[in-house]
Write a protein that holds these residues in place. Sequence first.
Motif, mmCIF file in Angstrom:
data_model
loop_
_atom_site.group_PDB
_atom_site.id
_atom_site.type_symbol
_atom_site.label_atom_id
_atom_site.label_comp_id
_atom_site.label_asym_id
_atom_site.label_seq_id
_atom_site.Cartn_x
_atom_site.Cartn_y
_atom_site.Cartn_z
ATOM 1 N N HIS A 168 -7.714 -5.460 -6.369
ATOM 2 C CA HIS A 168 -6.984 -6.548 -7.000
ATOM 3 C C HIS A 168 -6.761 -6.231 -8.476
ATOM 4 O O HIS A 168 -7.602 -5.439 -9.132
ATOM 5 N N ALA A 199 -8.352 -2.941 -9.879
ATOM 6 C CA ALA A 199 -9.325 -2.389 -9.341
ATOM 7 C C ALA A 199 -9.019 -2.025 -7.715
ATOM 8 O O ALA A 199 -8.447 -2.619 -7.025
ATOM 9 N N GLU A 201 -10.679 -0.413 -4.567
ATOM 10 C CA GLU A 201 -12.155 -0.465 -4.133
ATOM 11 C C GLU A 201 -11.890 -0.286 -2.511
ATOM 12 O O GLU A 201 -11.964 -1.282 -1.697
HETATM 13 CO CO CO Z 1 -13.299 -5.724 -7.208
#
Ligand code: CO
Length: 254
Positions: A168, A199, A201
Amino acid sequence: MILRKSAKEIELMAAAGAVVASTLALAHERLEPGITMVELDRILEEHIVSHGAKPTSKGYKGYPAATCISPNEMIVHGIPGPYAAQEGDVISVDVGVTKDGWITDSCATFGVGEISTEAQALLDACQAALDAGIEAAQLGAVIGDISEAVQTVVEGAGFSVVRTLVGHGVGKHYHEDPQVPNFVTSYRGPELREGMTIAIEPMITAGGPDVYIHDDGWSISSEDGSLTAHFEHTVAITADGPRVLTRPARVLVP
Ligand code: CO
Ligand code: MF3
């Protein structure tokens, strides 16, 4: 709406990122057999607060702890509890901090003592997938290029990418646009432009991609009970390439 950040705002985020990085380094140092998740959370919260920051997760949508700590088959949003780390565990520690109003988010999965060859391979693949995702985060690329880079590494190593959880945007808010999936779809997403902060991930399992939410409403585990890994960095898109804002400094723990 994607909120892009000025050079000055990115510096402020990097300052928050330095606290995240040293918090994860401290988690690594303290994660030894016997330590309970709730003890570790308390240590990390103290560290964050003593560095002039706040744990972003605490109170976020009612989340009850400072950090998310997710052992073994648990992949994200583990509420730190009485579980004590055991030799051979892999434990994901996910830390968001807010400093001067700016948020960064990072996660690493740590092995406790000696871990199995398969567990090490899972961690290595997830770390390599994150590195590939960061490398793909170049000006002019699209979000789908990051997704593709991550997915290729994970599946190439024989592991699965979770579909229901995504990376995000991050900045003033914990979760901003755009979404950053770890898998490719026909929608390749927006172009990466200067000042975007995201981010990245990868969340991966050693078995199938399906996950379920526990009764606590937060913790999420692999459906088949397979081991999981999760690595995350907050990255700024700059003219000089991707800049990792949550990278550890040389001196990890002051
Ligand atoms: Co995150
Ligand atoms: N850090 C998590 C993420 O990567 C968010 C945790 S929200 C919480 O998106 F409330 F569970 F802490």
